[in-house]
Design a protein around this motif. Structure first.
Motif, PDB file in Angstrom:
ATOM      1  N   GLY A  12      16.377  22.893  14.513  1.00 50.81           N
ATOM      2  CA  GLY A  12      16.422  22.638  13.071  1.00 50.81           C
ATOM      3  C   GLY A  12      15.890  21.252  12.825  1.00 50.81           C
ATOM      4  N   PRO A  13      15.782  20.895  11.544  1.00 52.14           N
ATOM      5  CA  PRO A  13      15.266  19.566  11.254  1.00 52.14           C
ATOM      6  C   PRO A  13      16.251  18.457  11.627  1.00 52.14           C
ATOM      7  N   VAL A  14      15.684  17.308  12.067  1.00 49.24           N
ATOM      8  CA  VAL A  14      16.482  16.150  12.450  1.00 49.24           C
ATOM      9  C   VAL A  14      16.040  14.969  11.586  1.00 49.24           C
ATOM     10  N   TYR A  15      17.016  14.285  10.972  1.00 48.16           N
ATOM     11  CA  TYR A  15      16.695  13.179  10.071  1.00 48.16           C
ATOM     12  C   TYR A  15      17.330  11.886  10.542  1.00 48.16           C
ATOM     13  N   PRO A  16      16.524  10.982  11.124  1.00 47.26           N
ATOM     14  CA  PRO A  16      17.082   9.666  11.430  1.00 47.26           C
ATOM     15  C   PRO A  16      17.304   8.899  10.131  1.00 47.26           C
ATOM     16  N   VAL A  17      18.424   8.163  10.074  1.00 44.05           N
ATOM     17  CA  VAL A  17      18.700   7.330   8.902  1.00 44.05           C
ATOM     18  C   VAL A  17      18.842   5.881   9.368  1.00 44.05           C
TER      19      VAL A  17
END
Lengths: 698, 698
Positions: A41-46
């Motif tokens: 699935g999508p991975v979002y670094p913050v």
């Protein structure tokens, strides 16, 4: 219906809040792990300080992510955590894992911060794992989540692992890889501010990928709930635990025997886990030995073990260990022996253990295992291989694989070989039979399988329907509390027991020497006389008790003796003398385990030999029977030297009624019924003395 | 003076008789091992079929060797062994190792052949190791003998290893290498036809290269000699053993309690080894954990452990294990805490355990260990390291090395790391601190060190000088044997005990009801009356016993009741009723361990709770004290509920006198003194009943 833990274990998208650019930072490692393990699935670094990380677009905040976020892994510094949680809530994140440490484990301020964070998450309906944890793994090919900072990539398999400790989690993953133990899921729960051991256990109960659960626990978040959940699941999936930390935090000024016994022993914890169907193992190593055995084997049909070896010494060690763990050595049938003999080397010992001597090669191992597993008198096999120069371990294991897969019986192997050959083995046969390094560990693992079989075969038992007078007890307890007392007087104790149908000695309260004479006469000699007032622990020593009073004269004088001519108050309890075998029934409330019922031999036995057993409430009839049978002195109750057995049904009923009493009144803190006389005749099974302590008002 | 085992362990020249040309044959492997390990002397292959082997001149027979031969390793087929031994004798060979199998272990014929071979060797004054063994190793740089067929080349070190099993020996050498455990010597003794466990033990006692001895034993060749030797050596060098095999071969029709108790428990073996100062460990793994700890550490000054960790969970596991093994958690001094605090990370827990959190690096580990070992309140340390990503295990171990070498206190480490890093470690620091994989094993190893300290601190005690009437006992035993009896009558038992100063109840033998009345009156009521005849085990059940006779009338009728009017013979023993705390004193002769004295609580305790302890004879005063204190019910003797202690000195003396009796008469096979009443007053400590069984005449 989706489960509230799905966003944690099966998220469709993940944000890593606090993903770092520094190569050795935890936030960076977690992001790398998620990517390297190929999350589905999508991975979002913050991270507000950069716009790109590891080739991914990096967002300044979780709210800046344009898509929905199921799971947020939070690795920001402690002061930033509350703000981040609120942002996640606003964003509609459904689950958070807080890796950040510095909360409850650091003291009062940290505890308050942790509670605020948990409350904030709850406000938005988010489940929260941690804080102070190392994350979560799910190896399901449709998920592939490795949201931890462990340096090891987990192998996929059917074992779920729950670790309260984060650091130990890192070691566990490394050992699992070394032992070739494949995981379905892994969760490190840290401080358990929200998601608790029982939550995860219940979740894995319905996880088709998980067939065994291993746990490292330091505490139970909700012992009663843990017990309820574990008791159910453990009949379908083996539960194994290393439980560390003392049962009772610090020494407790235990005024009664029951309390003292629990405080100074690990018995209560053992009893609690046994009651839950959870196998407690002594060490992390044993956890892996047993975990592997469960992961690769069916349960055995019975306790009979056959041993196959190419070396005499280890076979003897294994035999000793098999017997030592309460298993049986199988008796091989004549047919099996006849089939084995022609193929065996000249001086081989064709029996159980089967010692095939160092020349035994792979085909011989395969043949022997196949024949022996086919013997209906064999329930499981322990195969030892000490590699001589001329035989290849990998070939031997291969031959064993073929043999064991045709039989639906457990096989555990012992490979006393250098590490190199083990690595090659894992490559060649990823699901090879469970291997231990030592014969003793293999026997212990087989014993674990058999214990699980017995647990599954044992029914749960019945919680009996009992008539009780709840209102009568309520009244007595309220009265004591109104008077600010934490202990009941003896006659109140007797009334409480009678209200719940636990038989007590016949007695009378008297207020004069003449009334004592009369009561003694009417009860029949000999009698005992006691001061009934609360707070007198060892009555003999406090001169508050006189036994074996055989005449009215003696009763008269005893009355004056006990009351010091009335100085101590003038009420005295006169009761019949009972006889029989002395036992103790009791209860205590363990701060970590909740209420426990205790049974043991009374008198000298309880004081000096500590021959007692515990069970958490509620008890079924079967639980009560097992509680009675668990003490060492059980044969004394069953009758020695031609004595008849005590009326076990009466003893059992008294225990069940006590369990019910404990369940019904939270305010009961500690009870001793000591002695409770167990006699051959049901009507003579009665309590002769009792103490009840209530929880102090806050 | 040269020792008779020098030709085995320190030969100046070696012949390999049966050196083979086939690459995988044992004879070839042994020759290769001897050459590859660079034996410091000439090596002579013997094989009539070739004139050259591995570059050496090969001789047709041992006699054809032109020079002197110290040691011959014999690997010829079984039928050729006797001839080869004779040739060796003629040649003047001084020691032989017989690798060849097929002797005692295969049955009667093999046993006879083995005895013939041993006799032949003895005739020439040659010492013989084996047969059916895997050989001998000595890593001394002046010897460098590897006369085994094991595939592993041993590391040199200070640990000697004795293995009765050959195949296990192969595994042991492989594990020793894996664990980086260096050996001084290794001996696999096989069938022990000549050289026995006690021989080798005595030899290693004087070997300056050996400071620890590990053993795997299935039997003792000469238990009394083993005990004598081990008791001495163990005060200088720790002895550790894995002992396998049951104490008593097969079930034995034990007619008395003492026998049955020993047959059904491992207690006797435990007692025997404890008496010898030998630490018995449960598993081969534990043997290595402890062996390594002893090899790399001094003994601790006391039982107080400090734990240093970078992870909370494992530290808790270690704490539990430390307490569980009877060690203490050290209390760090204020000075130590003050020194530690400024260097520790923010949320570190600065106490014991010291949790330095995952950031702790090598310098911090070194600093912490140094400070903690300097604390006079710390006797030893357990250091746990769970490698996080950013800290290098080898650096941490290096820092610990420096710290621990300055302090003369034991340190055991736990490295929860993958195997790779361990191999690198062995290379970098060959003598690095003892490492275990799990916290529990490290705690167990420290407990082993502390147990050894206590053993060394404990004096051997005194064998007391006792006045006894040996001739009186001789007479009684001879009389019984003349009459073909294996059991003594009760009055004979009493006479035997009295002759050795073990006090018994006052009694009289009577032959009529009137005499019974008279005896009862003169002994004082109540009395007991018994049929004194041998062979009546449980007297109550056999109606051969009447207790609590309170009148002359009752004595009169009891006489007739017991004798059935004279039908059973008319002698009856009348004795005073004793009171006190019931104990049992006994002895039995274990086929594997020799004579053992037993002590326990009597009555119900001995039958149902099996609360007994054993000791091999001879006993010192200290041994007797420990025997009494070893039972669970000891507090009952020491006094509970305000009761006074029994006269321990009298109990102790009775045990010592029993020990002496057992030593003096080999014909004593089994004794029960049950009950022996222990009372507060020395003069009331007396035997109330006894049984003595003699060895049947062959």
């Amino acid at each position: 219906m989706p489960h509230s833990l799905d966003p944690i274990f099966r998220p469709r998208s993940v944000a890593v809040i606090g993903a770092s650019t520094a190569p050795k930072a935890l936030g960076r490692q977690i992001l790398e792990n998620i990517l390297n393990y190929r999350f589905c699935g999508p991975v979002y670094p913050v991270n507000p300080k950069t716009s790109e990380l590891l080739g991914l677009r990096c967002f300044p905040s979780v709210q800046a992510i344009p898509d929905a976020v199921d799971l947020a892994v939070v690795v920001v510094p402690r002061p930033a955590v509350p703000g981040v949680i609120a942002e996640c809530g606003t964003k509609g994140v459904r689950g958070v894992i807080v890796i950040t440490a510095g909360f409850r484990e650091t003291g009062e301020e940290g505890r308050q911060l942790e509670e605020a964070v948990a409350a904030e998450a709850a406000r938005y309906g988010m489940r929260l794992v941690g804080p102070n944890c190392m994350g979560v793994i799910n190896t399901d090919p449709h998920v592939r989540l490795n949201a931890t900072f462990a340096p090891t990539m987990p192998l996929a398999g059917n074992v779920a692992f729950l670790s309260q400790s984060g650091a130990l989690g890192v070691a566990i993953l490394s050992i699992a890889e070394e032992r070739n133990l494949g995981l379905s899921s892994f969760a490190s729960l840290g401080n358990k501010a929200d998601v608790a051991d029982d939550d995860v256990l219940a979740y894995w109960a319905d996880d088709p990928a998980t067939s065994v659960v291993l746990m490292y626990l330091e505490s139970f978040s909700h012992p009663a709930e843990f017990a309820r959940v574990a008791r159910q699941i453990s009949r379908k999936k083996p539960l194994l635990v290393v439980k560390s930390g003392k049962t009772q935090a610090g020494a407790r000024a235990a005024i009664s025997h029951t309390g003292a016994l629990a405080a100074t022993s690990d018995l209560a914890l053992d009893a609690f886990l046994a009651h839950c169907g959870v196998q407690r193992v002594g060490t992390v190593e044993e956890l892996f030995d047993l975990g592997l055995a469960f992961a690769r084997n069916p349960l055995p049909p019975g306790p009979r073990v056959a041993i196959i070896s190419n070396a005499g010494g280890p076979a003897i060690l294994a035999t000793d260990a098999v017997i030592g763990h309460g298993l049986e050595m199988a008796r091989l049938s004549e047919a099996t022996l006849a089939a084995l003999r022609p193929r065996m080397p000249e001086h081989a010992s064709v029996s159980n253990p089967l010692d095939m001597l160092p020349d035994a090669d792979a085909p011989l191992y395969g043949f022997a295992l196949e024949r022996i597993l086919a013997d209906p008198g064999v329930d499981m096999a322990l195969v030892i291989f000490v590699p001589p120069l001329m035989v290849d371990p990998v070939e031997v294991i291969g031959a064993l694989e073929t043999a064991r897969r045709t039989a639906a019986k457990p096989v555990v192997g012992v490979l006393m070989a250098p590490e190199e050959s083990r690595a090659l083995l894992h490559e060649t046969f990823p699901d090879h039979l469970a291997l231990c390094q030592f014969p003793e560990s293999a026997a212990r693992a087989l014993a674990g399988l058999e214990r699980q079989r017995r647990w599954c075969a044992r029914g749960p038992g019945q919680e009996p329907k009992l008539q009780v007078h709840r209102a009568a007890v309520e009244q007595i307890l309220e009265q004591a509390q109104r008077e600010g007392r934490c202990e009941l007087h003896l006659h109140e104790c007797f009334q409480v027991l009678e209200a719940y149908g636990i038989p007590v000695a016949r007695y009378a309260l008297v207020r004069s020497a003449e009334a004592a004479e009369e009561a003694a006469r009417s009860l029949g000699f000999p009698v005992a006389m006691k001061l009934p007032w609360a707070g007198i622990a060892h009555k003999t020593e406090a001169r508050a008790l006189a036994l074996n009073i055989r005449s009215t004269d003696q009763a008269f004088h005893t009355y004056h003796g006990l009351t010091h001519g009335g100085a101590l108050g003038d009420t005295v309890l006169v009761q019949e003398m009972l006889s029989g075998r002395e036992t103790i029934l009791g209860m205590l409330r363990d701060p970590n385990l909740g209420p426990l019922v205790l049974f043991g031999l009374g008198g000298l036995f309880v004081e000096t030999l500590r021959d007692v057993a515990f069970r958490p409430v509620p008890l079924t009839d079967l639980d009560a029977q097992e509680l009675i049978a668990a003490i060492r002195g059980y044969p004394i109750l069953a009758g020695v030297r031609g004595q008849k057995p005590v009326a076990f049904a009466s003893l059992e009923e008294a225990i069940l009624r006590l369990s019910r009493l404990v369940q019904d009144f939270d305010v009961l803190e500690e009870m001793d019924i000591n002695p409770f006389f167990a006699s051959e005749r049901p009507e003579e099974c009665r309590a002769a003395d009792a103490r009840i302590r209530l929880r102090p008002k806050p």
